[in-house]
Write an enzyme that holds these catalytic residues in place. Structure first.
Site, short mmCIF file in Angstrom:
data_model
loop_
_atom_site.label_atom_id
_atom_site.label_comp_id
_atom_site.label_asym_id
_atom_site.label_seq_id
_atom_site.Cartn_x
_atom_site.Cartn_y
_atom_site.Cartn_z
N GLU A 166 0.84 -1.21 0.00
CA GLU A 166 0.00 0.00 0.00
C GLU A 166 0.87 1.25 0.00
O GLU A 166 1.74 1.42 0.86
CB GLU A 166 -0.97 0.01 1.20
CG GLU A 166 -1.90 1.21 1.13
CD GLU A 166 -3.16 1.09 1.97
OE1 GLU A 166 -3.57 -0.05 2.29
OE2 GLU A 166 -3.73 2.14 2.28
N ASP A 176 9.36 6.93 1.66
CA ASP A 176 8.85 6.95 0.29
C ASP A 176 8.50 5.55 -0.22
O ASP A 176 9.36 4.65 -0.22
CB ASP A 176 9.94 7.58 -0.59
CG ASP A 176 9.51 7.76 -2.03
OD1 ASP A 176 8.37 7.40 -2.38
OD2 ASP A 176 10.33 8.27 -2.81
N ASP A 199 -2.33 12.19 -2.70
CA ASP A 199 -2.36 13.66 -2.63
C ASP A 199 -2.70 14.21 -4.00
O ASP A 199 -2.06 13.85 -4.99
CB ASP A 199 -0.99 14.20 -2.18
CG ASP A 199 -0.72 13.88 -0.72
OD1 ASP A 199 -1.68 13.84 0.08
OD2 ASP A 199 0.45 13.65 -0.38
N LYS A 231 -3.11 21.74 -8.78
CA LYS A 231 -2.70 22.74 -9.77
C LYS A 231 -1.99 22.05 -10.94
O LYS A 231 -1.14 21.18 -10.73
CB LYS A 231 -1.74 23.75 -9.14
CG LYS A 231 -2.42 24.60 -8.10
CD LYS A 231 -1.49 25.65 -7.57
CE LYS A 231 -2.23 26.45 -6.51
NZ LYS A 231 -1.35 26.99 -5.48
N ASP A 272 -11.35 10.76 -4.45
CA ASP A 272 -12.58 11.56 -4.32
C ASP A 272 -12.35 12.89 -5.01
O ASP A 272 -13.12 13.83 -4.79
CB ASP A 272 -12.90 11.80 -2.84
CG ASP A 272 -11.79 12.58 -2.15
OD1 ASP A 272 -10.65 12.07 -2.10
OD2 ASP A 272 -12.04 13.72 -1.71
N THR A 286 -11.09 4.15 4.36
CA THR A 286 -10.05 4.86 5.12
C THR A 286 -10.69 6.07 5.81
O THR A 286 -11.78 6.51 5.44
CB THR A 286 -8.91 5.35 4.21
OG1 THR A 286 -9.43 6.35 3.33
CG2 THR A 286 -8.30 4.22 3.41
N ARG A 287 -9.96 6.62 6.75
CA ARG A 287 -10.45 7.80 7.46
C ARG A 287 -10.59 8.98 6.49
O ARG A 287 -11.54 9.75 6.53
CB ARG A 287 -9.46 8.16 8.57
CG ARG A 287 -10.12 8.80 9.75
CD ARG A 287 -9.25 8.74 10.96
NE ARG A 287 -7.85 8.91 10.59
CZ ARG A 287 -6.97 9.61 11.28
NH1 ARG A 287 -7.35 10.23 12.36
NH2 ARG A 287 -5.71 9.69 10.91
N TYR A 288 -9.62 9.07 5.61
CA TYR A 288 -9.64 10.15 4.63
C TYR A 288 -10.87 10.04 3.74
O TYR A 288 -11.56 11.02 3.45
CB TYR A 288 -8.36 10.06 3.79
CG TYR A 288 -8.19 11.20 2.83
CD1 TYR A 288 -7.48 12.35 3.19
CD2 TYR A 288 -8.74 11.14 1.56
CE1 TYR A 288 -7.35 13.40 2.32
CE2 TYR A 288 -8.60 12.18 0.67
CZ TYR A 288 -7.90 13.30 1.05
OH TYR A 288 -7.77 14.34 0.17
N GLU A 289 -11.17 8.81 3.33
CA GLU A 289 -12.32 8.57 2.47
C GLU A 289 -13.62 8.92 3.19
O GLU A 289 -14.51 9.57 2.63
CB GLU A 289 -12.34 7.10 2.04
CG GLU A 289 -13.52 6.77 1.17
CD GLU A 289 -13.66 5.27 0.90
OE1 GLU A 289 -12.66 4.54 1.03
OE2 GLU A 289 -14.78 4.85 0.58
C1 LIG Z 1 -4.52 12.20 1.03
S1 LIG Z 1 -3.56 11.12 1.97
C2 LIG Z 1 -4.47 9.61 1.88
C3 LIG Z 1 -4.04 8.61 2.90
C4 LIG Z 1 -4.70 7.23 2.82
N1 LIG Z 1 -4.36 6.54 1.60
C5 LIG Z 1 -6.18 7.31 3.00
O1 LIG Z 1 -6.93 7.06 2.04
O2 LIG Z 1 -6.62 7.63 4.12
C6 LIG Z 1 -2.18 10.79 0.89
C7 LIG Z 1 -1.04 10.12 1.61
O3 LIG Z 1 -0.01 9.78 0.69
C8 LIG Z 1 1.22 9.93 1.36
N2 LIG Z 1 2.30 10.01 0.35
C9 LIG Z 1 2.58 11.02 -0.50
N3 LIG Z 1 3.66 10.73 -1.25
C10 LIG Z 1 4.07 9.49 -0.88
C11 LIG Z 1 5.13 8.63 -1.27
N4 LIG Z 1 6.03 8.99 -2.21
N5 LIG Z 1 5.26 7.43 -0.65
C12 LIG Z 1 4.36 7.06 0.30
N6 LIG Z 1 3.35 7.82 0.71
C13 LIG Z 1 3.19 9.03 0.13
C14 LIG Z 1 1.04 11.19 2.17
O4 LIG Z 1 1.95 11.32 3.24
C15 LIG Z 1 -0.39 11.01 2.66
O5 LIG Z 1 -0.47 10.36 3.90
#
Ligand SMILES: C[S@@+](CC[C@H](N)C(=O)[O-])C[C@H]1O[C@@H](n2cnc3c(N)ncnc32)[C@H](O)[C@@H]1O
Length: 238
Positions: A62, A119, A141, A145, A177, A216-219
């Site tokens: 994941e 990462d 994320d 833009k 979303d 997920t919490r974000y969802e």
């Molecule tokens: C909008 S959040 C969504 C988190 C989770 N997937 C959820 O649905 O609740 C996006 C996540 O991707 C992570 N992220 C961004 N770039 C990443 C990378 N190169 N490797 C791993 N995670 C990354 C961010 O730190 C962040 O926690």
């Protein structure tokens, strides 16, 4: 983004944003100090099921697990499978460790999860090609833009990497979303139809949560607080 070339990490940009938020609570800090070193993905060398779990098993990966609800939910559903999650945001890692540790005694600890605090693409490059049964990218994320579009995880370089790491028949699950991201992602995936088949019987399929896909919490926040629609995609590696 420059196309991904196997073995050349310079072809993948750093994609993530903030790495730390609020100070951790004492219990969370304890898990980061005690549990994380026990279940961390090794910092170097090949990342295989044998090395992480001591035996061969279907591997799931994941990317950016946020608070880890989906990863822990899947790991609980599939105890014979191995799960690897990567997340650079320390507070998310701490939250995920709470789930792995058994959610404060409400369920048994999860022995089948390994975590990389950093990462995802760095770890993914160390997984031998054709090893993964499932790969998840949930609510990446959005970088909405246009001038930041190259920072989106869904781009040709990472998607080539996803294709390389999945087994034939393996599944790439993507959820968002964000309407701009949705359009961007579908345009990217249209360039990869030689690698991926979109698993979809009816047009409405992408609007309904498939089975075995924990929220997920974000969802939940996107849907319940912001009133967003959520779109779900399953792609099979050819
Ligand atoms: C909008 S959040 C969504 C988190 C989770 N997937 C959820 O649905 O609740 C996006 C996540 O991707 C992570 N992220 C961004 N770039 C990443 C990378 N190169 N490797 C791993 N995670 C990354 C961010 O730190 C962040 O926690």
């Amino acid at each position: 983004m420059t196309a991904y070339k196997p073995g050349d990490p310079t072809t993948i940009n750093r994609l993530y944003g903030r790495a730390k938020g609020k100070p951790l609570r004492q219990g969370q800090q304890g898990l980061v100090d005690r549990l994380l070193p026990q279940i961390a993905v090794p910092a170097e060398g090949a990342v295989t099921a044998e090395r992480l779990f001591g035996h061969d098993c279907p591997l799931h990966f994941e990317i950016g697990f946020g608070g880890g609800e989906h990863m822990a939910g899947r790991a609980d559903m599939l105890p014979d499978h191995g799960f690897i999650g990567a997340e650079p945001f320390l507070n998310g890692v701490a939250q995920a460790l709470t789930h792995v540790d058994g959610d404060n005694g409400t369920r048994p600890p999860l022995p089948n999860v390994r975590i990389h605090h950093g990462d995802a693409l760095e770890v993914l490059q160390r997984i031998p090609d054709g090893s993964l049964s499932f790969l998840y990218l949930l609510h990446p994320d959005p970088w909405p833009k246009a001038r930041h579009a190259k920072r989106r995880m869904m781009n040709d370089g990472p998607v080539d990497l996803f294709a390389a790491k999945l087994k034939p028949g393996g599944e790439f699950r993507f959820g968002t979303d964000h309407a701009i991201y949705l359009r961007h992602a579908l345009m990217v995936m249209r360039r990869h139809t030689d690698q991926f088949e979109w698993l979809c019987d009816k047009p409405q399929d992408f609007q309904k949560r498939p089975g075995g896909w924990p929220e997920t919490r974000y969802e939940a926040k996107a849907r319940n607080v912001y009133g967003h629609e959520v779109w779900y995609f399953r792609f099979r590696k050819r």
